[in-house]
Design a protein around this motif. Structure first.
Motif, PDB file in Angstrom:
ATOM      1  N   MET A 259      -9.259 -58.774  24.040  1.00  0.00           N
ATOM      2  CA  MET A 259      -8.856 -59.826  23.100  1.00  0.00           C
ATOM      3  C   MET A 259      -9.787 -59.862  21.900  1.00  0.00           C
ATOM      4  SD  MET A 259      -6.588 -62.016  22.488  1.00  0.00           S
ATOM      5  CE  MET A 259      -5.790 -62.083  24.098  1.00  0.00           C
ATOM      6  N   PHE A 260     -11.070 -59.654  22.157  1.00  0.00           N
ATOM      7  CA  PHE A 260     -12.040 -59.611  21.059  1.00  0.00           C
ATOM      8  C   PHE A 260     -11.711 -58.470  20.097  1.00  0.00           C
ATOM      9  CE2 PHE A 260     -16.200 -58.010  19.459  1.00  0.00           C
ATOM     10  CZ  PHE A 260     -16.542 -59.112  18.673  1.00  0.00           C
ATOM     11  N   VAL A 261     -11.356 -57.318  20.653  1.00  0.00           N
ATOM     12  CA  VAL A 261     -10.985 -56.172  19.814  1.00  0.00           C
ATOM     13  C   VAL A 261      -9.720 -56.487  19.013  1.00  0.00           C
ATOM     14  CG1 VAL A 261     -10.227 -53.768  19.852  1.00  0.00           C
ATOM     15  CG2 VAL A 261     -12.099 -54.499  21.336  1.00  0.00           C
ATOM     16  N   ILE A 262      -8.746 -57.104  19.680  1.00  0.00           N
ATOM     17  CA  ILE A 262      -7.495 -57.445  18.984  1.00  0.00           C
ATOM     18  C   ILE A 262      -7.769 -58.403  17.823  1.00  0.00           C
ATOM     19  CG2 ILE A 262      -5.297 -58.670  19.248  1.00  0.00           C
ATOM     20  CD1 ILE A 262      -5.168 -57.541  22.106  1.00  0.00           C
ATOM     21  N   ILE A 263      -8.611 -59.412  18.079  1.00  0.00           N
ATOM     22  CA  ILE A 263      -8.925 -60.379  17.021  1.00  0.00           C
ATOM     23  C   ILE A 263      -9.615 -59.685  15.841  1.00  0.00           C
ATOM     24  CG2 ILE A 263     -10.375 -62.383  16.461  1.00  0.00           C
ATOM     25  CD1 ILE A 263      -9.818 -63.356  19.355  1.00  0.00           C
ATOM     26  N   LEU A 264     -10.541 -58.766  16.168  1.00  0.00           N
ATOM     27  CA  LEU A 264     -11.220 -58.029  15.095  1.00  0.00           C
ATOM     28  C   LEU A 264     -10.221 -57.223  14.270  1.00  0.00           C
ATOM     29  CD1 LEU A 264     -14.521 -56.641  16.693  1.00  0.00           C
ATOM     30  CD2 LEU A 264     -14.303 -58.390  14.930  1.00  0.00           C
ATOM     31  N   ILE A 265      -9.307 -56.565  14.971  1.00  0.00           N
ATOM     32  CA  ILE A 265      -8.338 -55.717  14.272  1.00  0.00           C
ATOM     33  C   ILE A 265      -7.383 -56.564  13.428  1.00  0.00           C
ATOM     34  CG2 ILE A 265      -6.310 -54.241  14.639  1.00  0.00           C
ATOM     35  CD1 ILE A 265      -7.882 -52.857  16.843  1.00  0.00           C
ATOM     36  N   ILE A 266      -6.962 -57.719  13.998  1.00  0.00           N
ATOM     37  CA  ILE A 266      -6.062 -58.598  13.223  1.00  0.00           C
ATOM     38  C   ILE A 266      -6.784 -59.130  11.987  1.00  0.00           C
ATOM     39  CG2 ILE A 266      -4.866 -60.824  13.261  1.00  0.00           C
ATOM     40  CD1 ILE A 266      -4.151 -60.261  16.176  1.00  0.00           C
ATOM     41  N   ALA A 267      -8.046 -59.532  12.194  1.00  0.00           N
ATOM     42  CA  ALA A 267      -8.801 -60.072  11.048  1.00  0.00           C
ATOM     43  C   ALA A 267      -9.024 -58.998   9.987  1.00  0.00           C
ATOM     44  CB  ALA A 267     -10.139 -60.625  11.533  1.00  0.00           C
ATOM     45  N   TYR A 268      -9.470 -57.821  10.456  1.00  0.00           N
ATOM     46  CA  TYR A 268      -9.730 -56.742   9.498  1.00  0.00           C
ATOM     47  C   TYR A 268      -8.428 -56.243   8.890  1.00  0.00           C
ATOM     48  CZ  TYR A 268     -11.306 -52.251   7.645  1.00  0.00           C
ATOM     49  OH  TYR A 268     -11.567 -51.180   6.822  1.00  0.00           O
TER      50      TYR A 268
END
Length: 581
Positions: A259-268
């Motif tokens: 989930m942390f990776v997904i949030i980073l990717i969505i934000a970036y």
């Protein structure tokens, strides 16, 4: 196989060696894997189609051809997955079929000594549970691993092609996942192997208790069995909770990392979209591919858990399949056996090397002769019968039939000529007919011969009163029959077999007077014209024997007729007076 091998963990080579025994259809297995891969590749195309659809959306672009293509990809992928599943299910069922056949055939070839030392429930667990674990690994978890690897590799390659900078973000999860999965996987492996052992032991306990439920009821053993059963149940519960604790720890952490990776990717990715350096279609495709990576990653941990379970199952199955079998004698042996003379020559035997049960036993029994064995309990009388049947092989000396060492005679040929009637005849589930004809092929007897065996054993006296006659079911271990009825069925079985050597562990010892009369008359008829060995529990048997051997602590200390031993053998005289009055 020695004890050291038992303590070693099975390797991948051991696992593959076990699979080779099943004659796995490699072509069919490869077809199933290829179809799985094709289906996986089809699923990798869907995000790209989605990207093209979003980025180039317009009523003109949304053509019938594009819609048909998307639908066709979905349908084709689903069909291929279904066909692959069926093929791999067939492979798995074939594997479990052949593994169970191999293990079952092995059990039937193992010597009695193995079953003396192993609970039947544990053996049942090996046939049922351990083979199922291996089947699940091959047909369910292994294809998932292959498709997962392809899905991850394909998704990663496509992601780097779409946008290499965003792709680097997801690799943050890789070292974190490895650090978490490896130690937990090793811990799960140890727990899984312990759970398999506990399951086998518990299966043995339950089967043993249920098979002796009358003993439990008669002696008010419910409280004891409840404690014993609950101890096993709670042990299984403990191992199950340890597995659950690891999974409960593993799943949230992995989900949090992903989930942390997904949030980073969505934000970036959102930042890149707002800057105009990334399209929305690419962003959506990126997220879809990311989910195609996340799902297999969580499955990999489960695969290695199941793989270690399968190695534990492999270890136990290999141990069984490697056990030494009964020695079957000379396969080229073609001499007729008449059992005119049975000889024990200086025979010594012990169930373990340090404690001999028989010491330097010598005796001879001839055709049409009734030979009795008398002696205190534990003197080795029943052991003699077990050695003649070759349930066990002697340590020293020779046992001869018509001058031939029985170790040179094929077991099937030796046992075909031996009839054994114990104090309690063994009865299997099924009908009375099934029990009388047990062990004989359909072409080895006729209905008329069965009827004759029934009459000669005096079994007709009660069988004719039953509504279904010979086709009456007897229940587990013949529980629906009385002791006398079970004995007469055992004698009918011996009549039908028509043995040349008859061994009787005084079949009337535990019967009431009415049943004893029927059984004794049947036995008298059965003994005519055969070599007969009897373990004597009744004075009438002793007096009517042609020769009597007195056993004391595994030694034959006296031989002769009843009158001769009464006159010359003080211990026999004392034993006879105490035993028979």
């Amino acid at each position: 196989m020695g004890k050291g091998k038992m303590d070693e963990k099975a390797s991948f080579n051991d696992f593959m060696g076990l699979l080779k025994r099943t004659e796995l259809n490699r072509g069919l297995f490869a077809t199933g894997i290829i179809l799985t891969l094709v289906g996986t590749i089809g699923s990798l195309i869907v995000p790209l189609l989605t990207q093209s659809f979003i980025d180039g959306y317009s009523p003109e672009v949304l053509s019938t051809g594009l819609i048909a293509l998307i639908i066709m990809v979905f349908v084709l992928s689903a069909v291929l997955d279904g066909v692959a599943y069926y093929i791999l299910a067939k492979i798995g069922q074939t594997i479990i079929l052949r593994l169970r056949e191999n293990v079952w055939d092995k059990f039937l070839r193992l010597p009695i000594g193995y079953f003396d030392q192993t609970k039947s429930g544990e053996s049942v667990s090996r046939v049922v549970n351990d083979t199922a674990i291996i089947k699940d690994l091959i047909t369910r978890h292994f294809p998932q691993l292959i498709s997962g690897i392809v899905s991850v590799i394909g998704a990663v390659v496509i992601l780097f092609i779409l946008d290499w900078r965003m792709s680097l973000i997801m690799f943050i999860a890789v070292p974190v996942s490895i650090v978490i999965i490896l130690p937990l996987g090793r811990r799960m492996s140890r727990i899984s192997r312990a759970l398999q052992d506990e399951t086998a032991a518990f299966t043995g306990l339950i089967q043993e208790t249920l098979s002796e439920m009358r003993l439990v009821k008669s002696f008010n053993g419910e409280a004891f069995e409840r404690r014993k059963g609950r101890k096993g149940i709670r042990a299984l519960y403990g191992y199950g909770m340890k597995e659950a604790a690891i999974n409960a720890f593993l799943s949230p952490i992995m989900s949090t990392v992903m989930m942390f990776v997904i949030i980073l990717i969505i934000a970036y990715g959102g930042l890149r979209v707002s800057e105009g350096t990334l399209t929305i279609g690419t962003m959506v495709a990126f997220l879809l591919y990311l989910f195609q990576i996340i799902m297999p990653m969580t499955m990999f941990a489960m695969f290695f858990t199941e793989y270690n379970k399968a190695l534990g199952a492999t270890e136990r199955l290999i141990l069984i399949l490697g056990k030494e079998e009964e020695q079957g004698g000379d396969t080229t042996f073609d001499q007729p056996l008449d059992f005119n003379v049975l000889e024990f020559e200086d025979v010594s035997f012990g169930y373990d090397p340090e404690n001999k049960v028989l010491h330097h036993v010598d005796f001879t029994a001839r055709n049409s002769e009734k030979v009795a064995f008398v002696g205190p309990s534990g003197s080795g009388k029943s052991t003699l019968f077990g050695l003649i049947e070759r349930y066990y092989d002697i340590d020293d000396g020779r046992i001869m039939v018509d001058g031939i060492d029985i170790r040179d005679i094929p077991l099937t040929q030796l046992r075909r000529h031996i009839g054994y009637v114990a104090q309690e005849s063994a009865i299997i589930s099924g009908t009375i007919r099934d029990n009388i004809t047990y062990g004989l092929a359909p072409d080895e007897y006729t209905d008329e011969e069965v009827e004759l065996a029934v009459r000669r054993s005096y079994s007709h006296e009660f069988i004719e009163a039953l509504e279904m006659g010979l086709d009456t079911t007897v229940g587990e271990r013949g529980i629906k029959l009385s002791g006398g009825q079970r004995q007469r069925i055992g004698i009918a079985r011996a009549f039908l077999k028509n043995p040349k050597l008859l061994m009787l562990d005084e079949a009337t010892a535990s019967l009431d007077s009415r049943s004893e009369r029927f059984v004794q008359e049947a036995l008298d008829d059965l003994m005519e014209g055969r070599t007969v060995l009897v373990i004597a529990h009744r004075l009438s048997t002793v007096i009517n024997s042609d020769r009597i051997f007195f056993l004391d602590n595994g030694h034959i200390t006296g031989e002769g007729t009843h009158q001769e031993l009464m006159a010359a053998h003080a211990m026999y005289r004392i034993f006879t007076e105490q035993q028979f009055g």
